[in-house]
Design a protein around this motif. Structure first.
Motif, PDB file in Angstrom:
ATOM      1  N   LEU A 106      43.308  43.007  36.199  1.00  0.00           N
ATOM      2  CA  LEU A 106      42.552  41.801  35.862  1.00  0.00           C
ATOM      3  C   LEU A 106      42.858  40.669  36.839  1.00  0.00           C
ATOM      4  CD1 LEU A 106      42.681  41.539  31.955  1.00  0.00           C
ATOM      5  CD2 LEU A 106      40.854  42.429  33.392  1.00  0.00           C
ATOM      6  N   THR A 107      44.143  40.519  37.183  1.00  0.00           N
ATOM      7  CA  THR A 107      44.543  39.438  38.085  1.00  0.00           C
ATOM      8  C   THR A 107      43.966  39.634  39.485  1.00  0.00           C
ATOM      9  OG1 THR A 107      46.619  39.175  36.855  1.00  0.00           O
ATOM     10  CG2 THR A 107      46.516  38.200  39.055  1.00  0.00           C
ATOM     11  N   SER A 108      44.142  40.848  40.033  1.00  0.00           N
ATOM     12  CA  SER A 108      43.698  41.097  41.411  1.00  0.00           C
ATOM     13  C   SER A 108      42.180  41.030  41.539  1.00  0.00           C
ATOM     14  CB  SER A 108      44.213  42.461  41.889  1.00  0.00           C
ATOM     15  OG  SER A 108      43.784  43.506  41.024  1.00  0.00           O
ATOM     16  N   ASN A 109      41.461  41.565  40.564  1.00  0.00           N
ATOM     17  CA  ASN A 109      39.999  41.502  40.627  1.00  0.00           C
ATOM     18  C   ASN A 109      39.489  40.080  40.423  1.00  0.00           C
ATOM     19  OD1 ASN A 109      38.625  44.287  40.906  1.00  0.00           O
ATOM     20  ND2 ASN A 109      40.257  44.693  39.434  1.00  0.00           N
ATOM     21  N   ILE A 140      41.113  37.357  41.302  1.00  0.00           N
ATOM     22  CA  ILE A 140      41.393  36.659  42.562  1.00  0.00           C
ATOM     23  C   ILE A 140      40.348  37.022  43.610  1.00  0.00           C
ATOM     24  CG2 ILE A 140      43.012  36.528  44.511  1.00  0.00           C
ATOM     25  CD1 ILE A 140      45.281  36.814  42.464  1.00  0.00           C
ATOM     26  N   LEU A 141      39.983  38.308  43.674  1.00  0.00           N
ATOM     27  CA  LEU A 141      38.984  38.748  44.645  1.00  0.00           C
ATOM     28  C   LEU A 141      37.639  38.072  44.387  1.00  0.00           C
ATOM     29  CD1 LEU A 141      38.336  40.580  47.034  1.00  0.00           C
ATOM     30  CD2 LEU A 141      37.820  42.414  45.395  1.00  0.00           C
ATOM     31  N   ILE A 142      37.217  38.018  43.132  1.00  0.00           N
ATOM     32  CA  ILE A 142      35.953  37.354  42.787  1.00  0.00           C
ATOM     33  C   ILE A 142      36.022  35.869  43.134  1.00  0.00           C
ATOM     34  CG2 ILE A 142      34.455  36.679  40.867  1.00  0.00           C
ATOM     35  CD1 ILE A 142      35.186  39.339  39.526  1.00  0.00           C
ATOM     36  N   LEU A 143      37.157  35.234  42.838  1.00  0.00           N
ATOM     37  CA  LEU A 143      37.326  33.810  43.131  1.00  0.00           C
ATOM     38  C   LEU A 143      37.256  33.537  44.632  1.00  0.00           C
ATOM     39  CD1 LEU A 143      37.996  30.947  42.110  1.00  0.00           C
ATOM     40  CD2 LEU A 143      40.423  31.535  42.339  1.00  0.00           C
ATOM     41  N   VAL A 183      34.537  31.072  46.460  1.00  0.00           N
ATOM     42  CA  VAL A 183      34.895  29.770  47.035  1.00  0.00           C
ATOM     43  C   VAL A 183      34.851  29.748  48.558  1.00  0.00           C
ATOM     44  CG1 VAL A 183      36.328  29.206  45.046  1.00  0.00           C
ATOM     45  CG2 VAL A 183      37.394  30.236  47.058  1.00  0.00           C
ATOM     46  N   ASP A 184      35.009  30.881  49.217  1.00  0.00           N
ATOM     47  CA  ASP A 184      35.067  30.897  50.684  1.00  0.00           C
ATOM     48  C   ASP A 184      33.676  31.199  51.252  1.00  0.00           C
ATOM     49  OD1 ASP A 184      35.509  31.700  53.476  1.00  0.00           O
ATOM     50  OD2 ASP A 184      37.627  31.635  52.944  1.00  0.00           O
ATOM     51  N   SER A 185      33.130  30.265  52.010  1.00  0.00           N
ATOM     52  CA  SER A 185      31.783  30.428  52.566  1.00  0.00           C
ATOM     53  C   SER A 185      31.691  31.588  53.553  1.00  0.00           C
ATOM     54  CB  SER A 185      31.336  29.129  53.250  1.00  0.00           C
ATOM     55  OG  SER A 185      32.233  28.782  54.299  1.00  0.00           O
ATOM     56  N   GLN A 198      30.621  42.215  42.485  1.00  0.00           N
ATOM     57  CA  GLN A 198      30.027  42.897  41.335  1.00  0.00           C
ATOM     58  C   GLN A 198      30.846  44.132  40.941  1.00  0.00           C
ATOM     59  OE1 GLN A 198      27.155  41.904  39.450  1.00  0.00           O
ATOM     60  NE2 GLN A 198      27.748  40.063  40.572  1.00  0.00           N
ATOM     61  N   LEU A 199      31.356  44.847  41.955  1.00  0.00           N
ATOM     62  CA  LEU A 199      32.214  46.000  41.679  1.00  0.00           C
ATOM     63  C   LEU A 199      33.490  45.557  40.977  1.00  0.00           C
ATOM     64  CD1 LEU A 199      32.608  49.076  42.073  1.00  0.00           C
ATOM     65  CD2 LEU A 199      33.774  48.539  44.225  1.00  0.00           C
ATOM     66  N   ALA A 200      34.060  44.435  41.409  1.00  0.00           N
ATOM     67  CA  ALA A 200      35.272  43.911  40.772  1.00  0.00           C
ATOM     68  C   ALA A 200      34.995  43.526  39.319  1.00  0.00           C
ATOM     69  CB  ALA A 200      35.789  42.705  41.565  1.00  0.00           C
ATOM     70  N   LEU A 201      33.828  42.915  39.067  1.00  0.00           N
ATOM     71  CA  LEU A 201      33.454  42.546  37.700  1.00  0.00           C
ATOM     72  C   LEU A 201      33.282  43.794  36.830  1.00  0.00           C
ATOM     73  CD1 LEU A 201      32.636  40.342  35.695  1.00  0.00           C
ATOM     74  CD2 LEU A 201      30.296  40.508  36.570  1.00  0.00           C
TER      75      LEU A 201
END
Length: 307
Positions: A39-42, A44-47, A51-53, A65-68
């Motif tokens: 949950l934490t790593s996915n 962070i990946l989504i975040l 946030v990063d352009s 979407q895969l992480a979700l």
């Protein structure tokens, strides 16, 4: 089987994780740790992708979407398993069982579709780079995500509704830590042979056809990579493809063993091992595979940590 033997109790009994295994509590705690880390790593990946352009690209949108999906998949299994283990209660209602089957199948089939579309994204990026932004537009990416989720949900709804309409007979004990469609069918009073054949056909459509499309995409990709003159470009393309192929193996390997074996060859212990590898361990490995081999993701992480 005589329908008079049908139990009056409507609840099913989940026997849990390896019922005859000593010190299973250590395994449950390890799975809870994996769940927390996944949950934490996915998340962070989504975040980072949000946030990063520099990560606002089709490949990373599909990866988010895969992480979700990974978070949804593992959350449909582990909390119920842990609650049953620590509370000592093994019963699950037919409605709760059907709900768990629905979410598990929805996300599982959605992931198969999404991973196939991700291989197409890599094909366009490497084999047709000049038209990449035109072909993989934001609208197309949203459609890919919608098709994956909707296709998984509709197919899962049909299978769940049909499988759960069979009357249940016998002890109602399921040698598993989750409600799984083939385990339920073992206790059905009616003849389910026709439906089991339909499951095999679905498995071919959901697993073999997408896998053949993925392999075809990568055959064309590797041919294009061989003709690249830039060693740096070749290495970057191969690194991205290797990450995606690793994920393909993690998803399709256990799923094919579980759903494409005849019912007579099913072994409850082996099935439990495969369900730990696929829907529990894979959601943890996916963000690590993509992050550790991806300079853009690592760069975004460093930027967030140092800001």
């Amino acid at each position: 089987m005589d329908k008079r033997n049908e139990s009056s109790n409507t609840d099913l009994i989940l026997l849990g994780l390896f019922p005859d295994m000593k010190h299973v509590n250590f395994l449950v705690c390890a799975i809870l740790l994996i769940y927390t880390m996944a949950l934490t790593s996915n998340s962070i990946l989504i975040l980072l992708i949000w946030v990063d352009s520099h990560l606002h690209m089709p490949m990373y949108f599909l990866l988010s979407q895969l992480a979700l999906m990974d978070m949804t998949l593992i959350s449909s299994i582990v909390p119920k398993m842990a609650t049953d283990f620590f509370s000592g209660k093994r019963n699950i209602s037919l409605v709760a069982c059907g709900t768990q089957i629905f979410f598990f199948l929805t996300v599982g089939m959605a992931e198969c579709t999404l991973i196939t579309l991700m291989s197409y994204d890599r094909y366009v990026a490497i084999c047709n780079p000049l038209r990449y932004t035109l072909i993989m537009s934001q609208k197309v990416c949203l459609q890919m995500a919608a098709i994956s989720w909707a296709g998984g949900a509709l197919t899962s709804l049909a299978h769940t509704a049909y499988a759960m309409h069979f009357p249940i007979c016998g002890s109602r004990e399921i040698p598993h830590f989750l409600c799984e469609i083939k385990s339920i069918l073992k206790w059905a009073c009616d003849d389910v042979s026709a439906y089991e054949k339909a499951l095999v056909v679905t498995s071919i459509v959901v697993l073999l056809i997408p896998l053949s499309l993925i392999m075809s995409s990568y055959a064309l990709i590797f041919l294009a990579v061989l003709h690249m003159k830039s060693p740096k470009g070749r290495d970057k393309a191969l690194a991205t493809c290797f990450s995606h192929l690793t994920v393909v193996c993690l998803y399709y390997g256990p799923a094919m063993v579980v759903y494409m074996r005849p019912s007579s060859y099913h072994n409850p212990r082996l099935d439990q091992v495969l369900f730990i590898l696929d829907p529990i361990l894979t959601p943890l490995l996916n963000p690590l595979i993509y992050s550790l081999r991806n300079k853009e993701v690592l760069g975004a992480l460093r930027k967030v940590l140092t800001s």
